[in-house]
Design an enzyme around this catalytic site. Structure first.
Site, PDB file in Angstrom:
ATOM      1  N   GLU A  99       0.840  -1.200   0.000  1.00  0.00           N
ATOM      2  CA  GLU A  99       0.000   0.000   0.000  1.00  0.00           C
ATOM      3  C   GLU A  99       0.872   1.245   0.000  1.00  0.00           C
ATOM      4  O   GLU A  99       1.473   1.600   1.028  1.00  0.00           O
ATOM      5  CB  GLU A  99      -0.953   0.041   1.198  1.00  0.00           C
ATOM      6  CG  GLU A  99      -1.793   1.311   1.176  1.00  0.00           C
ATOM      7  CD  GLU A  99      -2.811   1.417   2.273  1.00  0.00           C
ATOM      8  OE1 GLU A  99      -2.730   0.695   3.274  1.00  0.00           O
ATOM      9  OE2 GLU A  99      -3.711   2.261   2.112  1.00  0.00           O
ATOM     10  N   LYS A 228      -8.416 -15.972  14.872  1.00  0.00           N
ATOM     11  CA  LYS A 228      -8.540 -15.530  13.483  1.00  0.00           C
ATOM     12  C   LYS A 228      -9.978 -15.257  13.047  1.00  0.00           C
ATOM     13  O   LYS A 228     -10.300 -15.348  11.863  1.00  0.00           O
ATOM     14  CB  LYS A 228      -7.897 -16.561  12.531  1.00  0.00           C
ATOM     15  CG  LYS A 228      -6.442 -16.826  12.897  1.00  0.00           C
ATOM     16  CD  LYS A 228      -5.816 -17.893  12.030  1.00  0.00           C
ATOM     17  CE  LYS A 228      -4.377 -18.120  12.457  1.00  0.00           C
ATOM     18  NZ  LYS A 228      -3.715 -19.200  11.696  1.00  0.00           N
ATOM     19  N   ASP A 303       1.832 -14.648  12.289  1.00  0.00           N
ATOM     20  CA  ASP A 303       0.772 -15.327  11.540  1.00  0.00           C
ATOM     21  C   ASP A 303      -0.150 -14.262  10.959  1.00  0.00           C
ATOM     22  O   ASP A 303      -0.897 -13.616  11.708  1.00  0.00           O
ATOM     23  CB  ASP A 303      -0.002 -16.264  12.472  1.00  0.00           C
ATOM     24  CG  ASP A 303      -1.022 -17.097  11.699  1.00  0.00           C
ATOM     25  OD1 ASP A 303      -1.227 -18.264  12.049  1.00  0.00           O
ATOM     26  OD2 ASP A 303      -1.607 -16.576  10.720  1.00  0.00           O
ATOM     27  N   HIS A 405      -2.496   9.640  -1.393  1.00  0.00           N
ATOM     28  CA  HIS A 405      -2.543   8.361  -2.126  1.00  0.00           C
ATOM     29  C   HIS A 405      -2.440   8.569  -3.628  1.00  0.00           C
ATOM     30  O   HIS A 405      -1.911   7.704  -4.343  1.00  0.00           O
ATOM     31  CB  HIS A 405      -3.793   7.578  -1.723  1.00  0.00           C
ATOM     32  CG  HIS A 405      -3.631   6.915  -0.404  1.00  0.00           C
ATOM     33  ND1 HIS A 405      -3.302   5.595  -0.243  1.00  0.00           N
ATOM     34  CD2 HIS A 405      -3.660   7.448   0.849  1.00  0.00           C
ATOM     35  CE1 HIS A 405      -3.166   5.317   1.051  1.00  0.00           C
ATOM     36  NE2 HIS A 405      -3.391   6.419   1.719  1.00  0.00           N
TER      37      HIS A 405
END
Ligand SMILES: CC(C)(COP(=O)([O-])OP(=O)([O-])OC[C@H]1O[C@@H](n2cnc3c(N)ncnc32)[C@H](O)[C@@H]1OP(=O)([O-])[O-])[C@@H](O)C(=O)NCCC(=O)NCCSC(=O)C[C@@](C)(O)CC(=O)[O-]
Ligand SMILES: NC(=O)C1=CN([C@@H]2O[C@H](COP(=O)(O)OP(=O)(O)OC[C@H]3O[C@@H](n4cnc5c(N)ncnc54)[C@H](OP(=O)(O)O)[C@@H]3O)[C@@H](O)[C@H]2O)C=CC1
Length: 410
Positions: A99, A228, A303, A405
């Site tokens: 990004e 998760k 993870d 951006h």
């Protein structure tokens, strides 16, 4: 034919299965054979995927059916001074992302924090959880099971800790839903994130529960852990490390470096991160903690899927009277991450670029005392998340998000 092409041919004829090639060749040749097969079946040219800079064997405990490696750009933000419970001194934070503008944003936030003398950070709770679900006849047997567990924690601790020389069982919290009993085991897993450790240990303890109670194990993970998945239990009770970072930015630094005021940032935080998040029914009351958690996780071998929990963060921003009576308001800023699951040993932290990134932080491997390196990593990531919140909220308050951006992300 090359060794890889020969191996690929043995898969095509049905002699070998794709996932067993490492039994018949070295790991790099096995990966190359899979690329040969993929390139023949698709339009892909896997030259760069196959151009990884380590022996495939070192990834043996991290991946199956290996074809190569994904290469994600890695940058560095900082330096920043962290006054932590375990972290102490100046740190540069490696971040891997695709990004554009994210590194610049975190870098700006860390630069502003450094200008204010650095940030404070503390791990306020630690416990990696695994919550198996058991079946019982009914609520009477459920109560019997819960009572036995409460009276026999030592027996469960002995069984669980027999599987590890580092992990310590902290607590077992029961939950009953009809004829289901959930036992949420919490461990101090020291410098390991601890999911394998906790799962193996809990499996051993479950055998003891089945031996002494009417409960029958249905699933070693009953989803109340909760690993998760977006879950309020993690946002409230914490999972892994609960860590908070904060800083006071002088008003003139806010105006000169963030191109806005403390009042404007505080208002943006209230209306966006608190009211907007509440209306959205969000579990995270922040702008983009997941951006920094995800980029730090990718860089340091955590993870990646546990960014879900890492995003359970609350950002607070308040304008405070400046010590200089004529000065503009100072800005108090904090980020509290309820469930940041990190390790500096085990899992992906053993992989080459990931361990090098941990070396950038000076946090590779086990700490002294055990657990202190993972604590420090959690504190530095929390400061990185704080920096990201400061910079993004400032960009929103000063209306610079879109242009940032457009300039950096395209
Ligand atoms: C882009 C900036 C930093 C410009 O900000 P600026 O103040 O115009 O930049 P500057 O040129 O004046 O430089 C100020 C500092 O920024 C850093 N900086 C500046 N440029 C660079 C660069 N190229 N590489 C590395 N660092 C850079 C650097 O630290 C520099 O200080 P110095 O070191 O020069 O003393 C600012 O406009 C900004 O941070 N914007 C916000 C961008 C952002 O946070 N993006 C990520 C979130 S977007 C998203 O995924 C989440 C979202 C938005 O969807 C979540 C939501 O819904 O809220
Ligand atoms: N099994 C599951 O259900 C899940 C697994 N995972 C995966 O689990 C992995 C992480 O598991 P984790 O148990 O952390 O890692 P590992 O399975 O790699 O085990 C790490 C081991 O390192 C040893 N160790 C050495 N020094 C230390 C130290 N200072 N502190 C703590 N342990 C130390 C411990 O061995 P010992 O215990 O023998 O003392 C510990 O168990 C990741 O790959 C993640 O993707 C993720 C989610 C779910």
């Amino acid at each position: 034919m090359t060794d890889a092409e020969t191996l690929a041919e043995r898969v095509r004829t049905g002699e070998l299965r794709l996932h067993e090639l490492e039994e018949h060749a070295d790991h790099d040749t096995a990966a190359a054979a899979r690329r040969v097969l993929l390139e023949a079946e698709t339009d892909a040219d896997l030259e760069t995927v196959g151009d990884y800079a380590f022996d495939a064997e070192v990834a043996d405990s991290a991946i199956e059916n290996m074809i190569g490696a994904a290469q994600v750009p890695m940058g560095v933000a900082g330096p920043v001074t962290v006054d932590g419970g375990a972290a102490n001194g100046q740190y540069r934070l490696p971040l891997a992302t695709s990004e554009g503008a994210l590194l610049a944003s975190v870098n700006r936030g860390l630069s502003v924090i450094e200008s204010a003398g650095g940030a404070s950070a503390r791990v306020t709770k630690n416990g990696m959880t695994r919550a198996p679900v058991f079946r019982v006849e009914g609520v009477v047997q459920a109560a019997e099971t819960v009572e036995w567990v409460g009276e026999n924690l030592e027996a469960l601790r002995e069984a669980a800790e027999s599987t590890t020389s580092h992990g310590e069982l902290l607590d077992v919290e029961p939950y009953v839903v009809g004829d289901s009993v959930f036992l949420r085991f919490a461990y101090d897993t020291k410098d390991a994130m601890g999911m394998n450790m906790a799962t193996i240990a809990t499996g051993e303890a479950c055998s003891v529960v089945e031996e002494h109670t009417p409960a029958s194990l249905v699933a070693l993970s009953g989803n109340l852990c909760s690993d998760k998945k977006p879950a309020a239990i993690n946002a409230v009770e914490g999972r892994g490390r609960s860590v908070t970072a904060d800083v006071v930015i002088p008003g003139e630094v806010v105006e000169e470096r963030l191109h806005t005021t403390a009042d404007a940032i505080a208002e943006a935080n209230t209306r966006k991160n608190l009211i907007g998040s509440a209306k959205a029914g969000s579990l995270g009351f922040n702008a983009h903690a997941a951006n920094v958690v995800g980029a730090a996780f990718l860089a340091t071998g955590q993870d990646e899927a546990q960014v879900v929990e890492g995003a359970n963060a609350i950002t607070t921003m308040d304008a405070r009277p400046s010590e200089d009576e004529n000065g503009s308001s100072d800005l108090y800023a904090s980020v509290s991450l309820a469930s940041l699951e990190v390790g500096t040993v085990g899992g992906g932290t053993k992989l080459p670029t990931q361990s090098e990134a941990l070396d950038v932080l000076g946090l590779r491997g086990g700490g002294d005392p055990a657990g202190s390196n993972a604590d420090a990593l959690a504190e530095v990531i929390a400061v990185g998340a704080l920096a990201g919140e400061l910079s993004l909220l400032a960009a929103l308050a000063s209306r610079h998000l879109a242009s940032a951006h457009a300039d950096l992300g395209r």
